[in-house]
Design an enzyme around this catalytic site. Structure first.
Site, PDB file in Angstrom:
ATOM      1  N   LYS A  60      48.191  98.332 -40.491  1.00  0.00           N
ATOM      2  CA  LYS A  60      47.065  97.754 -39.740  1.00  0.00           C
ATOM      3  C   LYS A  60      46.695  98.662 -38.569  1.00  0.00           C
ATOM      4  CE  LYS A  60      50.154  94.929 -36.918  1.00  0.00           C
ATOM      5  NZ  LYS A  60      50.884  93.653 -36.870  1.00  0.00           N
TER       6      LYS A  60
ATOM      7  N   TYR B  91      38.527 112.704  -9.867  1.00  0.00           N
ATOM      8  CA  TYR B  91      37.864 111.594  -9.170  1.00  0.00           C
ATOM      9  C   TYR B  91      38.692 111.102  -7.986  1.00  0.00           C
ATOM     10  CZ  TYR B  91      34.354 111.075 -12.837  1.00  0.00           C
ATOM     11  OH  TYR B  91      33.315 111.281 -13.689  1.00  0.00           O
TER      12      TYR B  91
HETATM   13  C1  LIG Z   1      52.324  93.883 -37.136  1.00  0.00           C
HETATM   14  C2  LIG Z   1      53.119  92.994 -37.993  1.00  0.00           C
HETATM   15  C3  LIG Z   1      54.346  93.416 -38.547  1.00  0.00           C
HETATM   16  C4  LIG Z   1      55.009  94.717 -38.193  1.00  0.00           C
HETATM   17  O1  LIG Z   1      55.733  94.568 -36.990  1.00  0.00           O
HETATM   18  P1  LIG Z   1      56.636  95.757 -36.429  1.00  0.00           P
HETATM   19  O2  LIG Z   1      57.296  95.159 -35.244  1.00  0.00           O
HETATM   20  O3  LIG Z   1      55.692  96.856 -36.065  1.00  0.00           O
HETATM   21  O4  LIG Z   1      57.543  96.160 -37.526  1.00  0.00           O
HETATM   22  C5  LIG Z   1      54.980  92.561 -39.438  1.00  0.00           C
HETATM   23  N1  LIG Z   1      54.451  91.358 -39.748  1.00  0.00           N
HETATM   24  C6  LIG Z   1      53.294  90.912 -39.211  1.00  0.00           C
HETATM   25  C7  LIG Z   1      52.801  89.561 -39.579  1.00  0.00           C
HETATM   26  C8  LIG Z   1      52.600  91.698 -38.316  1.00  0.00           C
HETATM   27  O5  LIG Z   1      51.462  91.243 -37.768  1.00  0.00           O
END
Ligand SMILES: *Cc1c(COP(=O)(O)O)cnc(C)c1O
Length: 347
Positions: free
Chosen positions: A33, A247
């Site tokens: 994701k 800045y």
């Molecule tokens: C993002 C996510 C993961 C992965 O989590 P990590 O801590 O990065 O391994 C797993 N399950 C769900 C439902 C998530 O949203």
């Protein structure tokens, strides 16, 4: 505009460690994701697939479509079917949303075992099964999510117990509908929290990218960060003692000092809170305020390694590596490089 360098060696070494922990490559689903936590979804999908990973997790269907060709299944965490694909599975996060999925959709049911973020209550399991059946959906998985597997609290244990406790009943109810369900609850921390993997799958995000941070009292797998951020020089000058850079001139040179600007700023994901306080892994100090598209450092190097571990940059701004990675500009150039003893070398 800066470059993201990715280490295949680190990625494969992390996958080796994860596969050893869960006992099988085919139990691993890679979480891609948000552009694979800023690494580049297609690049990581290709590499993970070459390694032999067959399952992936994303948030949106648009993300799933980008990487669909590399995996046998793609789990979509929070979206509804648009164009769809035979390999996609969609997570049901609430009872009310069940009616929104078209007949025939493959879904996985999210159960709230204690995080109280998404998912249906354990007591609503039967209701959910009935509604999914009435809607003509095919339920192919039951999942949950740990809220604090990375810390030494008993929460992990209670969620684990609650999840294991519903499996038998869920399998029976699913069978009645002719459904074959898989079970998964662990993210990266959950996967390394327990010495055995009781589920059919684990969902691995941050550990894949080598930035998992567990409480010091817990297992510390030797994962390696996959991503390094490198800036290209725009300009160099020598500040005279008393001159200020950037800045509001918050940094003042104490003596003659060479500073250069590099082509990365907060619009590219270089969190502005690191202004005037961050020091690179090579000991080079960030001088003054980070601008939208550039930042100044105390060096004249043509190419500057800004970080090779997002957790270190995160420390300078008081956040977590996840946020630094996820906020990296999608338009940054991304390329694989080989590494030798942790040092970057050009291909
Ligand atoms: C993002 C996510 C993961 C992965 O989590 P990590 O801590 O990065 O391994 C797993 N399950 C769900 C439902 C998530 O949203």
């Amino acid at each position: 505009m800066g470059t993201i360098k990715l280490s295949r060696e680190a990625l494969y070494s992390n996958l080796d460690i994860i596969a050893q922990q869960v006992g099988a490559k085919d139990k691993i689903a890679v979480v891609l994701k948000d552009n694979a936590y800023g690494h580049g979804a297609v690049l990581i999908a290709q590499a993970a697939s070459q390694y032999g990973i067959t399952q992936a997790v994303v948030r949106l269907e648009s993300e799933a479509l980008e990487i669909a060709q590399y995996f046998e299944t793609v789990l979509i965490l929070a979206d509804f079917p648009g164009v769809g694909n035979a390999n996609f599975r969609y997570v049901i996060n609430t009872l009310e949303s069940i009616e929104k999925f078209p007949k025939g959709t493959r879904v996985e049911l999210k159960i709230d075992t204690g995080m109280h973020r998404h998912g249906i209550a354990i007591d609503d399991l039967e209701k959910a099964f009935k509604r999914m059946a009435d809607q003509g959906l095919e339920c192919v998985g039951i999942m949950s999510h740990f809220k604090s597997a990375d810390t030494l609290s008993s929460e992990w244990f209670w969620q684990r117990r609650a999840f294991d406790g519903l499996k038998e009943k869920a399998v029976k109810s699913a069978k009645k509908q002719g459904w074959n369900v898989r079970f998964h609850i662990s993210n990266s921390a959950g996967t390394f929290r327990s010495s055995q993997c009781e589920d059919d799958m684990v969902r691995i995000g941050i550990a894949l990218y080598g930035c998992l941070q567990m409480d010091v009292t817990l297992l510390q797998p030797a994962l390696k960060p996959v991503l390094s951020l490198v800036g290209d020089k725009i300009a160099t000058r020598t500040l005279k003692a008393g001159q200020r850079v950037g800045y509001n001139g918050i940094y003042e040179a104490q003596c003659d000092e060479v500073v250069s600007t590099y082509d990365l700023g907060y619009a590219n994901g270089l969190d502005r809170l690191a202004s005037n306080r961050y020091v690179t892994p090579d000991g080079i100090a960030l001088r003054g305020r980070i601008s939208m598209d550039s930042a100044a450092f105390s060096t004249d190097a043509d190419e500057l390694l800004i970080f090779n571990d997002a957790n270190e940059y995160a420390k300078a701004v008081g956040t977590i590596g996840y946020e630094i990675l996820a906020c990296l500009d999608k338009d940054l150039k991304r390329e694989w490089v080989e590494t030798v003893r942790g040092e970057l070398v050009e291909p």
